[in-house]
Design an enzyme around this catalytic site. Structure first.
Site, PDB file in Angstrom:
ATOM      1  N   GLU A  49      -5.157  -4.695  10.681  1.00  0.00           N
ATOM      2  CA  GLU A  49      -4.130  -3.685  10.899  1.00  0.00           C
ATOM      3  C   GLU A  49      -4.427  -2.927  12.200  1.00  0.00           C
ATOM      4  O   GLU A  49      -5.232  -1.988  12.190  1.00  0.00           O
ATOM      5  CB  GLU A  49      -4.112  -2.679   9.744  1.00  0.00           C
ATOM      6  CG  GLU A  49      -3.827  -3.278   8.391  1.00  0.00           C
ATOM      7  CD  GLU A  49      -3.273  -2.242   7.430  1.00  0.00           C
ATOM      8  OE1 GLU A  49      -2.188  -2.492   6.894  1.00  0.00           O
ATOM      9  OE2 GLU A  49      -3.899  -1.189   7.227  1.00  0.00           O
ATOM     10  N   GLY A  74       2.752   2.506  10.833  1.00  0.00           N
ATOM     11  CA  GLY A  74       3.719   3.590  10.687  1.00  0.00           C
ATOM     12  C   GLY A  74       4.449   3.965  11.969  1.00  0.00           C
ATOM     13  O   GLY A  74       5.091   5.006  12.045  1.00  0.00           O
ATOM     14  N   SER A 114       3.710  -1.841  10.385  1.00  0.00           N
ATOM     15  CA  SER A 114       5.163  -1.863  10.652  1.00  0.00           C
ATOM     16  C   SER A 114       5.825  -3.191  10.308  1.00  0.00           C
ATOM     17  O   SER A 114       6.742  -3.636  10.996  1.00  0.00           O
ATOM     18  CB  SER A 114       5.450  -1.481  12.110  1.00  0.00           C
ATOM     19  OG  SER A 114       5.076  -0.137  12.341  1.00  0.00           O
ATOM     20  N   LYS A 133       0.109   4.216  -0.248  1.00  0.00           N
ATOM     21  CA  LYS A 133      -0.558   5.388   0.332  1.00  0.00           C
ATOM     22  C   LYS A 133      -0.363   6.607  -0.601  1.00  0.00           C
ATOM     23  O   LYS A 133      -0.299   6.419  -1.797  1.00  0.00           O
ATOM     24  CB  LYS A 133      -0.047   5.627   1.756  1.00  0.00           C
ATOM     25  CG  LYS A 133      -0.175   4.353   2.620  1.00  0.00           C
ATOM     26  CD  LYS A 133       0.030   4.572   4.081  1.00  0.00           C
ATOM     27  CE  LYS A 133      -0.174   3.250   4.816  1.00  0.00           C
ATOM     28  NZ  LYS A 133      -0.052   3.364   6.258  1.00  0.00           N
ATOM     29  N   ASN A 167       0.870  -1.180   0.000  1.00  0.00           N
ATOM     30  CA  ASN A 167       0.000   0.000   0.000  1.00  0.00           C
ATOM     31  C   ASN A 167       0.903   1.224   0.000  1.00  0.00           C
ATOM     32  O   ASN A 167       1.480   1.570   1.022  1.00  0.00           O
ATOM     33  CB  ASN A 167      -0.890  -0.028   1.256  1.00  0.00           C
ATOM     34  CG  ASN A 167      -1.739   1.230   1.388  1.00  0.00           C
ATOM     35  OD1 ASN A 167      -1.780   2.062   0.473  1.00  0.00           O
ATOM     36  ND2 ASN A 167      -2.397   1.392   2.521  1.00  0.00           N
ATOM     37  N   GLU A 224      -6.785   4.826   7.814  1.00  0.00           N
ATOM     38  CA  GLU A 224      -6.601   6.253   7.484  1.00  0.00           C
ATOM     39  C   GLU A 224      -7.858   6.819   6.830  1.00  0.00           C
ATOM     40  O   GLU A 224      -8.187   7.984   7.018  1.00  0.00           O
ATOM     41  CB  GLU A 224      -5.353   6.422   6.600  1.00  0.00           C
ATOM     42  CG  GLU A 224      -4.080   6.220   7.411  1.00  0.00           C
ATOM     43  CD  GLU A 224      -2.934   5.569   6.666  1.00  0.00           C
ATOM     44  OE1 GLU A 224      -2.936   5.579   5.418  1.00  0.00           O
ATOM     45  OE2 GLU A 224      -2.032   5.021   7.333  1.00  0.00           O
ATOM     46  N   HIS A 284      -9.464   1.305   4.897  1.00  0.00           N
ATOM     47  CA  HIS A 284      -8.188   1.486   5.600  1.00  0.00           C
ATOM     48  C   HIS A 284      -8.397   2.427   6.789  1.00  0.00           C
ATOM     49  O   HIS A 284      -9.206   3.344   6.717  1.00  0.00           O
ATOM     50  CB  HIS A 284      -7.137   2.050   4.645  1.00  0.00           C
ATOM     51  CG  HIS A 284      -5.763   2.006   5.230  1.00  0.00           C
ATOM     52  ND1 HIS A 284      -5.310   2.950   6.114  1.00  0.00           N
ATOM     53  CD2 HIS A 284      -4.762   1.096   5.078  1.00  0.00           C
ATOM     54  CE1 HIS A 284      -4.067   2.633   6.482  1.00  0.00           C
ATOM     55  NE2 HIS A 284      -3.718   1.522   5.863  1.00  0.00           N
TER      56      HIS A 284
HETATM   57  P1  13P Z   1       3.179   0.545   7.655  1.00  0.00           P
HETATM   58  O1  13P Z   1       3.687  -0.755   7.087  1.00  0.00           O
HETATM   59  O2  13P Z   1       3.918   1.736   7.141  1.00  0.00           O
HETATM   60  O3  13P Z   1       3.106   0.504   9.154  1.00  0.00           O
HETATM   61  O4  13P Z   1       1.678   0.730   7.119  1.00  0.00           O
HETATM   62  C1  13P Z   1       0.781  -0.312   7.254  1.00  0.00           C
HETATM   63  C2  13P Z   1      -0.444   0.017   6.508  1.00  0.00           C
HETATM   64  O5  13P Z   1      -1.228   0.862   6.884  1.00  0.00           O
HETATM   65  C3  13P Z   1      -0.681  -0.712   5.236  1.00  0.00           C
HETATM   66  O6  13P Z   1      -1.977  -0.497   4.787  1.00  0.00           O
END
Ligand code: 13P
Length: 255
Positions: free
Chosen positions: A166, A172, A213, A11, A9, A96, A94
């Site tokens: 997640e 992150g 992560s 983003k 992803n 976010e 997601h």
């Molecule tokens: P990270 O791997 O940067 O922690 O992000 C995970 C994520 O949100 C994937 O959709």
């Protein structure tokens, strides 16, 4: 046996030029691995370019979001008709999207139905926040999300979706869930809830990823858990060496 699925992803990262560079750097490493499904999820504007770069390979493409209507006056939105034919997967719900853009389980559920109706495979995200984790609410929150996003689907449809667990506190932050924590929620809550609602047969077919992560150092332990079928990778998917290493390590576990 479920085929493992590692999805990147990206983003809101990567201009078209940057996307091109990244894909070229990953192409050989990713195509060398055959027993893992590899999915790239770039921003909408990069999809067409990335699609041509991976054409003829077994790398799949996914979008990061989608609206449920096919067309109309929905300024700024992207429809399933636009994604159909361009990509195979779409990330929905997601954390976010949920926290910054107010998406609810009900919205995600409508999007999941629209994606399936158009032959797109949804990667549906669930996961508790840090406050919910601290309050010991992980199980009830994740169970509620799974029930909410799958509401009204047939067993046959549920068998086709991918779910990504997640935990928001792990995204992150560099603080991944332990392999045991991932297994506990993925097996004990997500797969168990699907089993209760749709039967054990269906639950055994659904692929469930862990996200938060992940990197080439912790992927082996996480992927070794019996109910973890893949990873939804954020930051590490923007580095060609890291992402290809993660796919390779996963492939070693499954071979
Ligand atoms: P990270 O791997 O940067 O922690 O992000 C995970 C994520 O949100 C994937 O959709």
């Amino acid at each position: 046996m479920r085929t493992p699925i590692i999805a990147g992803n990206w983003k809101m990262n990567m201009t078209i030029a940057e996307a091109e560079e990244l894909v070229k750097a990953m192409l050989d490493g990713l195509t060398a691995v055959k027993n893992v499904e590899k999915v790239l999820c770039p921003p909408f504007v990069d999809l067409d370019r990335v699609a041509s770069l991976i054409q003829g390979t077994d790398i799949k493409l996914g979008a990061q979001n989608m609206y449920w209507e096919e067309k109309g006056a929905f300024t700024g939105e992207i429809s399933p008709l636009m994604l159909k034919g361009l990509c195979q997967y779409v990330i929905l719900g997601h954390s976010e999207r949920r926290s910054y853009f107010g998406e609810t389980d009900e919205w995600v559920n409508r999007k999941v139905k629209a994606a399936l109706a158009h032959g797109l495979t949804p990667i549906i995200c669930v996961g508790e926040t840090e406050a919910q984790y601290d309050a010991g609410e992980t199980e009830s929150v994740v169970r509620g999300q799974v029930e909410g996003v799958l509401r009204g689907l047939t067993a046959e449809q549920v068998a086709r979706v991918v779910i990504a667990y997640e935990p928001v506190w792990a995204i992150g932050t560099g603080k991944a869930a332990t392999a045991e924590q991932a297994q506990q929620v993925i097996g004990g809550v997500v797969r168990a809830t699907i089993g209760r609602l749709y039967g054990q047969d269906v639950a055994e077919q659904v692929r469930i990823q862990y996200g938060g992560s992940t990197n080439s150092k912790n992927i082996r332990e996480i992927m070794s858990q019996p109910d973890v079928d893949g990873a939804l990778v954020g930051g590490a998917s923007l580095k060609a060496d890291e992402f290809t290493a993660m796919v390779r390590i996963t492939s070693e576990i499954y071979s």
